[in-house]
Design a protein around this motif. Structure first.
Motif, PDB file in Angstrom:
ATOM      1  N   PHE A  13    -136.683 -57.885  58.911  1.00 53.94           N
ATOM      2  CA  PHE A  13    -138.068 -58.273  58.653  1.00 53.94           C
ATOM      3  C   PHE A  13    -139.046 -57.332  59.344  1.00 53.94           C
ATOM      4  CE2 PHE A  13    -136.479 -62.634  57.504  1.00 53.94           C
ATOM      5  CZ  PHE A  13    -137.026 -62.642  56.229  1.00 53.94           C
ATOM      6  N   GLY A  14    -138.653 -56.798  60.483  1.00 50.58           N
ATOM      7  CA  GLY A  14    -139.493 -55.801  61.134  1.00 50.58           C
ATOM      8  C   GLY A  14    -139.685 -54.581  60.256  1.00 50.58           C
ATOM      9  N   GLN A  15    -138.639 -54.175  59.572  1.00 51.15           N
ATOM     10  CA  GLN A  15    -138.750 -53.040  58.647  1.00 51.15           C
ATOM     11  C   GLN A  15    -139.645 -53.393  57.468  1.00 51.15           C
ATOM     12  OE1 GLN A  15    -135.365 -50.532  57.716  1.00 51.15           O
ATOM     13  NE2 GLN A  15    -134.099 -51.618  59.227  1.00 51.15           N
ATOM     14  N   LEU A  16    -139.516 -54.623  56.968  1.00 45.97           N
ATOM     15  CA  LEU A  16    -140.350 -55.045  55.846  1.00 45.97           C
ATOM     16  C   LEU A  16    -141.832 -55.023  56.233  1.00 45.97           C
ATOM     17  CD1 LEU A  16    -140.642 -56.329  52.976  1.00 45.97           C
ATOM     18  CD2 LEU A  16    -140.513 -58.549  54.114  1.00 45.97           C
ATOM     19  N   LEU A  17    -142.163 -55.558  57.409  1.00 43.92           N
ATOM     20  CA  LEU A  17    -143.556 -55.647  57.841  1.00 43.92           C
ATOM     21  C   LEU A  17    -144.102 -54.317  58.346  1.00 43.92           C
ATOM     22  CD1 LEU A  17    -143.602 -59.051  59.767  1.00 43.92           C
ATOM     23  CD2 LEU A  17    -144.177 -58.614  57.365  1.00 43.92           C
ATOM     24  N   GLY A  18    -143.196 -53.387  58.684  1.00 44.81           N
ATOM     25  CA  GLY A  18    -143.641 -52.109  59.210  1.00 44.81           C
ATOM     26  C   GLY A  18    -143.946 -52.136  60.690  1.00 44.81           C
ATOM     27  N   ARG A  19    -143.556 -53.202  61.376  1.00 44.50           N
ATOM     28  CA  ARG A  19    -143.732 -53.312  62.818  1.00 44.50           C
ATOM     29  C   ARG A  19    -142.760 -54.366  63.323  1.00 44.50           C
ATOM     30  NH1 ARG A  19    -149.404 -56.624  63.677  1.00 44.50           N
ATOM     31  NH2 ARG A  19    -148.695 -56.508  65.851  1.00 44.50           N
ATOM     32  N   PRO A  20    -142.256 -54.217  64.522  1.00 43.86           N
ATOM     33  CA  PRO A  20    -141.294 -55.200  65.036  1.00 43.86           C
ATOM     34  C   PRO A  20    -141.903 -56.595  65.129  1.00 43.86           C
ATOM     35  CG  PRO A  20    -141.343 -53.213  66.394  1.00 43.86           C
ATOM     36  CD  PRO A  20    -142.512 -53.117  65.464  1.00 43.86           C
ATOM     37  N   LEU A  21    -141.087 -57.607  64.918  1.00 45.37           N
ATOM     38  CA  LEU A  21    -141.583 -58.976  65.047  1.00 45.37           C
ATOM     39  C   LEU A  21    -142.059 -59.243  66.470  1.00 45.37           C
ATOM     40  CD1 LEU A  21    -139.241 -61.270  62.918  1.00 45.37           C
ATOM     41  CD2 LEU A  21    -141.067 -59.718  62.222  1.00 45.37           C
ATOM     42  N   ILE A 159    -128.996 -62.820  48.435  1.00 45.31           N
ATOM     43  CA  ILE A 159    -128.672 -62.358  47.089  1.00 45.31           C
ATOM     44  C   ILE A 159    -128.598 -60.837  47.132  1.00 45.31           C
ATOM     45  CG2 ILE A 159    -129.427 -62.205  44.689  1.00 45.31           C
ATOM     46  CD1 ILE A 159    -130.779 -64.883  45.019  1.00 45.31           C
ATOM     47  N   PRO A 160    -127.375 -60.266  46.968  1.00 45.81           N
ATOM     48  CA  PRO A 160    -126.084 -60.956  46.788  1.00 45.81           C
ATOM     49  C   PRO A 160    -125.592 -61.563  48.104  1.00 45.81           C
ATOM     50  CG  PRO A 160    -125.744 -58.588  46.917  1.00 45.81           C
ATOM     51  CD  PRO A 160    -127.224 -58.793  46.913  1.00 45.81           C
ATOM     52  N   PRO A 161    -124.768 -62.616  48.021  1.00 46.51           N
ATOM     53  CA  PRO A 161    -124.252 -63.265  49.235  1.00 46.51           C
ATOM     54  C   PRO A 161    -123.425 -62.296  50.069  1.00 46.51           C
ATOM     55  CG  PRO A 161    -123.861 -64.621  47.297  1.00 46.51           C
ATOM     56  CD  PRO A 161    -124.299 -63.286  46.798  1.00 46.51           C
ATOM     57  N   SER A 162    -123.438 -62.539  51.374  1.00 46.98           N
ATOM     58  CA  SER A 162    -122.670 -61.699  52.298  1.00 46.98           C
ATOM     59  C   SER A 162    -121.819 -62.590  53.192  1.00 46.98           C
ATOM     60  CB  SER A 162    -123.613 -60.856  53.153  1.00 46.98           C
ATOM     61  OG  SER A 162    -122.902 -60.140  54.150  1.00 46.98           O
ATOM     62  N   ASP A 163    -120.691 -62.067  53.603  1.00 45.97           N
ATOM     63  CA  ASP A 163    -119.831 -62.794  54.534  1.00 45.97           C
ATOM     64  C   ASP A 163    -120.097 -62.401  55.984  1.00 45.97           C
ATOM     65  OD1 ASP A 163    -118.415 -64.271  52.590  1.00 45.97           O
ATOM     66  OD2 ASP A 163    -117.169 -62.526  52.142  1.00 45.97           O
ATOM     67  N   GLU A 164    -120.918 -61.382  56.178  1.00 47.37           N
ATOM     68  CA  GLU A 164    -121.200 -60.898  57.521  1.00 47.37           C
ATOM     69  C   GLU A 164    -122.706 -60.887  57.787  1.00 47.37           C
ATOM     70  OE1 GLU A 164    -118.953 -60.254  59.732  1.00 47.37           O
ATOM     71  OE2 GLU A 164    -117.231 -60.476  58.382  1.00 47.37           O
ATOM     72  N   ALA A 172    -130.962 -55.642  51.565  1.00 48.35           N
ATOM     73  CA  ALA A 172    -130.687 -55.663  50.126  1.00 48.35           C
ATOM     74  C   ALA A 172    -131.360 -56.868  49.482  1.00 48.35           C
ATOM     75  CB  ALA A 172    -129.180 -55.697  49.888  1.00 48.35           C
ATOM     76  N   HIS A 173    -131.302 -58.017  50.148  1.00 44.84           N
ATOM     77  CA  HIS A 173    -131.970 -59.217  49.656  1.00 44.84           C
ATOM     78  C   HIS A 173    -133.490 -58.998  49.615  1.00 44.84           C
ATOM     79  CE1 HIS A 173    -132.623 -63.682  49.338  1.00 44.84           C
ATOM     80  NE2 HIS A 173    -133.742 -63.368  49.974  1.00 44.84           N
ATOM     81  N   LEU A 174    -134.031 -58.360  50.660  1.00 39.24           N
ATOM     82  CA  LEU A 174    -135.476 -58.200  50.780  1.00 39.24           C
ATOM     83  C   LEU A 174    -136.043 -57.118  49.872  1.00 39.24           C
ATOM     84  CD1 LEU A 174    -136.029 -58.583  54.637  1.00 39.24           C
ATOM     85  CD2 LEU A 174    -136.376 -60.284  52.834  1.00 39.24           C
ATOM     86  N   GLU A 175    -135.173 -56.357  49.199  1.00 41.22           N
ATOM     87  CA  GLU A 175    -135.679 -55.356  48.267  1.00 41.22           C
ATOM     88  C   GLU A 175    -136.572 -55.985  47.209  1.00 41.22           C
ATOM     89  OE1 GLU A 175    -132.533 -53.115  46.536  1.00 41.22           O
ATOM     90  OE2 GLU A 175    -132.069 -52.000  48.371  1.00 41.22           O
ATOM     91  N   ALA A 176    -136.236 -57.201  46.787  1.00 41.69           N
ATOM     92  CA  ALA A 176    -137.043 -57.889  45.775  1.00 41.69           C
ATOM     93  C   ALA A 176    -138.423 -58.266  46.310  1.00 41.69           C
ATOM     94  CB  ALA A 176    -136.320 -59.153  45.299  1.00 41.69           C
TER      95      ALA A 176
END
Length: 224
Positions: A13-21, A159-164, A172-176
């Motif tokens: 989420f820090g990457q998405l927002l462009g700054r650390p949470l 999405i897609p689900p991950s086991d780890e 990958a989920h946040l690309e959308a």
């Protein structure tokens, strides 16, 4: 100590927002809010389930399967009516009563918990309309971001689900949710004011999801 899952989410989420949470106020309360034309066009903005006393008191959540969101159609969003924002007509109530609990400087936008008090103090059935539905979360910024992007308690919710609990799987989920030019769910990285952390506009302006710093929202009202 944060779990591997929380660490992966925090970094992604820090990457998405462009700054650390960590750059955001950790003591503030945050919420993810759903609003827009979709609520009005479906009539969900006046659904009586929002004003059940148990819902307005925060004792039960509200869920509407027809709420539209990206991720291949509909997501099972759960809402907190007590923290949602409703619009009322101040003229329907005693002078100054609505202004005393309004969230914004303009009287008329109130929290669900305060709406319960207003309805109890009105002898008839005053009009109300849901303005912004708060997606249920724990009040933290991470919780609000997870609620806004439909991420559950484990990597299997991705999405897609991950086991780890892998940061790459979260990204990958946040690309959308990361494309500002998307016609499906456009990310709006430019904050509108200090209270807005992030915002998405979905389905060609049919709905929006906004992350608010609720303490800043209250502070803006107090200084206006």
């Amino acid at each position: 100590m944060a779990s591997a899952w929380e660490t992966a989410l925090t970094h992604a989420f820090g990457q998405l927002l462009g700054r650390p949470l960590a750059d955001h106020d950790a003591t503030a309360t945050y919420g993810a809010f759903y609003g827009g034309n979709w609520l009005y066009e479906t009539g969900l903005d006046r659904h009586p389930g929002w004003v059940r006393r148990e819902a307005l008191a925060g004792q039960e959540t509200v869920s509407h399967p027809q709420v539209l969101i990206l991720l291949d159609g509909y997501a099972d969003l759960v809402f907190d009516a007590s923290g949602s924002l409703f619009e009322v007509d101040p003229a329907d109530f005693d002078d100054g009563l609505v202004a005393s609990v309004s969230v914004f400087a303009k009287p008329g936008i109130v929290r669900g918990a305060d709406l319960a008090m207003l309805l109890d103090r009105h002898p008839g059935e005053p009009e109300w309309q849901l303005w912004q539905a708060r997606i249920a979360s724990d009040g933290t910024l991470l919780g609000a971001l997870r609620a806004a992007t439909a991420i559950g308690d484990s990597p299997r919710s991705l999405i897609p689900p991950s086991d780890e609990p892998d940061e790459r799987a979260v990204l990958a989920h946040l690309e959308a949710f990361a494309d500002p030019m998307s016609d499906e769910l456009a990310y709006c990285p430019q904050t509108l004011n200090e209270a807005v952390v992030a915002m998405w506009e979905g389905a060609v302006d049919q709905y929006e999801i906004t992350i608010w710093n609720l303490d800043q929202l209250t502070a803006q009202r107090a200084t206006t």
